[in-house]
Enzyme design. Sequence first.
Site, PDB file in Angstrom:
ATOM      1  N   GLY C  40       0.846  -1.194   0.000  1.00  0.00           N
ATOM      2  CA  GLY C  40       0.000   0.000   0.000  1.00  0.00           C
ATOM      3  C   GLY C  40       0.880   1.242   0.000  1.00  0.00           C
ATOM      4  O   GLY C  40       1.917   1.276   0.665  1.00  0.00           O
ATOM      5  N   GLY C  42      -0.494   4.582   0.271  1.00  0.00           N
ATOM      6  CA  GLY C  42      -1.210   5.785   0.697  1.00  0.00           C
ATOM      7  C   GLY C  42      -0.391   6.531   1.741  1.00  0.00           C
ATOM      8  O   GLY C  42       0.821   6.341   1.855  1.00  0.00           O
ATOM      9  N   HIS C 266     -21.045   9.002   5.499  1.00  0.00           N
ATOM     10  CA  HIS C 266     -20.898  10.450   5.374  1.00  0.00           C
ATOM     11  C   HIS C 266     -22.189  11.031   4.821  1.00  0.00           C
ATOM     12  O   HIS C 266     -22.706  10.555   3.815  1.00  0.00           O
ATOM     13  CB  HIS C 266     -19.727  10.745   4.426  1.00  0.00           C
ATOM     14  CG  HIS C 266     -19.216  12.134   4.564  1.00  0.00           C
ATOM     15  ND1 HIS C 266     -19.932  13.208   4.138  1.00  0.00           N
ATOM     16  CD2 HIS C 266     -18.070  12.617   5.099  1.00  0.00           C
ATOM     17  CE1 HIS C 266     -19.235  14.315   4.396  1.00  0.00           C
ATOM     18  NE2 HIS C 266     -18.102  13.981   4.975  1.00  0.00           N
ATOM     19  N   ARG C 331     -21.785  13.468  11.777  1.00  0.00           N
ATOM     20  CA  ARG C 331     -22.011  12.685  10.562  1.00  0.00           C
ATOM     21  C   ARG C 331     -23.024  11.563  10.725  1.00  0.00           C
ATOM     22  O   ARG C 331     -23.948  11.432   9.923  1.00  0.00           O
ATOM     23  CB  ARG C 331     -20.686  12.069  10.111  1.00  0.00           C
ATOM     24  CG  ARG C 331     -19.722  13.091   9.572  1.00  0.00           C
ATOM     25  CD  ARG C 331     -18.403  12.447   9.217  1.00  0.00           C
ATOM     26  NE  ARG C 331     -17.519  13.455   8.645  1.00  0.00           N
ATOM     27  CZ  ARG C 331     -16.280  13.233   8.245  1.00  0.00           C
ATOM     28  NH1 ARG C 331     -15.762  12.034   8.350  1.00  0.00           N
ATOM     29  NH2 ARG C 331     -15.551  14.203   7.733  1.00  0.00           N
ATOM     30  N   GLU C 426      -5.797   3.153   7.886  1.00  0.00           N
ATOM     31  CA  GLU C 426      -7.182   2.693   7.923  1.00  0.00           C
ATOM     32  C   GLU C 426      -7.258   1.171   8.026  1.00  0.00           C
ATOM     33  O   GLU C 426      -8.263   0.618   8.478  1.00  0.00           O
ATOM     34  CB  GLU C 426      -7.933   3.190   6.668  1.00  0.00           C
ATOM     35  CG  GLU C 426      -9.451   3.016   6.753  1.00  0.00           C
ATOM     36  CD  GLU C 426     -10.195   3.538   5.519  1.00  0.00           C
ATOM     37  OE1 GLU C 426      -9.580   4.216   4.684  1.00  0.00           O
ATOM     38  OE2 GLU C 426     -11.398   3.267   5.407  1.00  0.00           O
ATOM     39  N   LEU C 442      -6.183  11.398   8.095  1.00  0.00           N
ATOM     40  CA  LEU C 442      -4.884  11.757   7.541  1.00  0.00           C
ATOM     41  C   LEU C 442      -3.851  11.762   8.655  1.00  0.00           C
ATOM     42  O   LEU C 442      -2.718  11.307   8.502  1.00  0.00           O
ATOM     43  CB  LEU C 442      -4.960  13.134   6.882  1.00  0.00           C
ATOM     44  CG  LEU C 442      -6.008  13.270   5.780  1.00  0.00           C
ATOM     45  CD1 LEU C 442      -5.989  14.677   5.196  1.00  0.00           C
ATOM     46  CD2 LEU C 442      -5.750  12.270   4.678  1.00  0.00           C
TER      47      LEU C 442
END
Lengths: 233, 252, 637
Positions: C40, C42, C266, C331, C426, C442
């Site tokens: 990964g 990210g 969301h 949310r 995550e 983040l």
Amino acid sequence: MNNLFHSTLGKKYIMALTGAGLFGFVVMHMLGNLQVFLGQEAINRYAHFLQSSKELLWSARIGLLVMVGLHVWSAVKLSAENKAARPVGYLNNPTPAAASYASRTMLMSGLIIAAFIVYHLLHFTVKVEAVNLVGLDFGKLHEQDLTGRLRADVYRMIILGFKVPVVSVFYMIAVGLLCLHLSHGISAMFQSLGLRNKAWWPVLQQSAKGAALVLFLGYIAVPVAVLLGLLKE
Amino acid sequence: MEKGMNLTLIVWRQKDAKSKGSFATYAARAVNPDMSFLEMLDVVNDDLIQRGEEPIAFDSDCREGICGSCSCVINGVPHGGQKATTACQLHMRMFKDGDTITIEPWRASAFPIVKDLVVDRSAFDRIIQAGGFVSVRTGGAPDGNAILVPKEDCDLAMDAAQCIGCGACVAACKNASAMLFVSAKVSHLGLLPQGQPERDRRVLNMVAQMDAEGFGSCTVTGSCEAVCPKEITLDNISRMNGDYAVAMVKGK
Amino acid sequence: MKLDSKIPSGPLGQKWDKHKFDLKLVSPANKRKFEVIVVGSGLAGSSAAATLAELGYSVKSFCYQDSPRRAHSIAAQGGINGAKNYQNDGDSVQRLFYDTIKGGDFRAREANVHRLAQTSVSIIDQCVAQGVPFAREYGGLLDNRSFGGAQVSRTFYARGQTGQQLLLGAYSALSRQIGLGTVKMYPRTEMLDLVVVDGHAKGIVVRDLVTGEVSSHAADAVVLATGGYGPVFYLSTNAIGCNVTATFRAFKKGAAFANPCYTQIHPTCIPVSGDHQSKLTLMSESLRNDGRVWVPKRKEDCSKSPSSIPDADRDYILERKYPSFGNLAPRDIASRAAKEACDEGRGVGPSGYGVYLDFAEAINRLGASKIRERYNNLFDMYERITGENAYQQPMRIYPAVHYTMGGLWVDYNLMSNLPGLFVLGEANFSDHGANRLGASALMQGLADGYFILPYTIGHYFASSKQARPKVDHAEFRKVEEEVSARTQRILAIKGKKAPRSFHRELGKLMWENCGMARSKQSLEANLKLIPELREEFWKNVNVTGEGSDLNQTLERAGRVADFLEFGELLSLDALTREESCGGHFRVEHQEEGECKRDDANFAHVAAWEFQGEGKAPLRHTEPLVYEEVHMSTRSYK
């Protein structure tokens, strides 16, 4: 400094700097040409002045030749690289987005101008009788200045030369292409040298087009005037 | 009862990098105008799978215009020509019933075709590896507010930093030039104080890599800027030209 | 299985510093002898790979995208939290810690969250030094905004593209290491299984997505930073390629999967427009600052043009239910309110699944130009996607799956119960509890990659004397064969349905039965229907082409096959957790429409252990002990 001749950006600087030099020449040349409208005495005196110092004349000529050489060299080299970078195009050759006609045809317009320059030099500088289609050796056109010295009669040469319609038309087409070339080239030159910003770019682009137009009018004024009979021997 | 548009697609098919490709024609039926362009391709592909044919390979991931994966030239224009829009955000309502649409991959020798519409853009990664960074190790960074950055500079840097690396600039340019991409990164870091120590070597190394990858040069046609989904401007190219000249003159 | 969280002793605020000192070190000369696989690219993966390489380890980095820069972290819009207190508004590490714990509905591990808040400060510094163009004030200082209902302004942002800029920062650090030769990058390569040798994670088996070649990579440790599992719902704001395969394969090799039922929805996404839909697009939550959420009071009005419905016939659902927070309710609460209205038949738009987000009042009050200044890019995006002009008519929005808090179980060192397997971002479960706060994803990804793993992985190397096996080790051969056999099996079915169609059906089951509101009945239905769908998949999926070249249908099919198993685990976890908390809402456990936690019985992490094909997984628990905070009820009324 190796990068100047080897990197794409370096070659663009060469292109831009020589382009700037040649643009300067084109402006001066036009101003010289327009003196034909001041009469025989004025232009012949100016022509004689330019030719009077062999050292300066040849420095200028060699300088111009080197600039043209480098300009063409970098153009041909970059074009070959660009061709290699896009060997396969898109279906039906679409026009690239936003690209002006002038910007897409720089190489073509440039090469035709180069061919014209060769003719132009043979015509008026080397004065080869075979290319002027008048049947007269321009090298033998002379007149006396006020003190009685013999000098080249550029005034008559211009008028005789442009009286031939084919020659005039070719000249006007070539100048048209030159100005098309400049309408893109002048602003691109600033871009390539890194002299552009948001505020000045629109002004630059318009000025480049304006300058190209002024040059076009300035250059064709002479053959047009000759053909219309406004300038006579 | 089928509703929606019927379209004819002319799509570039190529099995792999070595094979010779050709165009194939497909019918897209009952296309919903609310679909995105890539969703339309999804539906065409499902249909092909149903019939046991190989679906059209194309890159896509986020489908919200930020990852830069999608890469098709639609009717001769990268991403299809809607202002500031990637192919994944282009919607079918831009087309009319009965339209014929050509779909091609990015064309550039530096972006070899992998399959159908998928190209290899690793050249971009190698350009970044050559210098598109600030050499700071993790840890030991000064406080975020230790160096003041004028807002104007920061905004300009952000304008450049928005580049998604999709390669549409290369695809649009008649010279397949990567100048817009490279200059966006050079500008982003060159405009910030953090990027100053490496400013000269960065531009020299990145341009050298760009040339080595076989991208063309910039003839200032402006096509790249016109198709850029993030509206990166030609100002960046000028800035990079300036930086490169300075670095060259310094003899670095 | 023993779930030892390895939380250091001592006062909460000093745990991490103490722990860092207690961790064993690897000498600089020895570091290059250790190989690390990072899967990964990210925020978590890139930052970890870059930092480990800077330290001197030999790193191999893998991603399925064509470039590490395209990982889905890039899509995060809002910002990143950092407890800098630059605004002098009373923020502190302690407050960020508390907000995160409370936001997670008291289902996160205290020590991890505190460390996260502590580390947040260094992340901002690190990113600024990399050249991340965070928004600035005219004076040149960093700007902040308040985000996701926080009472302090601690969110750093780069326009609406914070994730992109942070990822490009981490990608540039990674690229630098690739250029230096310390990281070997494998793009367009998908991890298809984990290799465990003598109880330690020692490698992975991957498929080269271009050539189809299956190969093994051995290492001294494996780091998974492969993101969440949102696309188990088919439609989500995640990228098309996001998948659970890496973490689910690790689960099948013995890693515990924790809290899969914690999923975040969301509220402000663009509604589904038809069956063709491949993903949902998120619009920044900031829209709720000026937009009012409403539906018609009467069902009959739903098909009418919104402008023709008078104010008296409109139901401003959030303002009515939550007068103090109104349209800014959190949310999960805003999402459920929208769902309820639509379930009552009062939804708007062609599908009936949508509520209005109306800016008319704000435009009247502030003028269209002010609204344009604030949200122009969002209004443009909305128009690009829907073809509607939100200056003239209300937007239509509907909730969508956005983030998943559950993930592989990890201890304080971010190591799973399988020694040598580290899980970041995550993909792990650790920091957000049952609900994640805005601008915290983040922060967590970068904290894990830049500042936590680089310390803790060294301790594993220094204390475990497990030798790195060679790739011709029997276990690698075996796993390679399993992977190839599975691929061949999928290719051989040649049934009638495209993998995408199974994915869509699974998504429908997950969304209906295990989405915003879950009940015993709906979850039990899933436990019956998902295995049936899975069975049909293995009989009737059609994957065209072969395994020896780029085959996107095959990639999709492999991922869908894993989702078809994982969806069942998620539903099972949701069924077992007999309470409501954060993103997990069980209709049986509510108090006036709000989540009703059961701290007496469920103040624990549920971690599932694979027991073999066809067998029910085993549920383990790790109690959540709160030394510092007092558990309270979240209320936004």
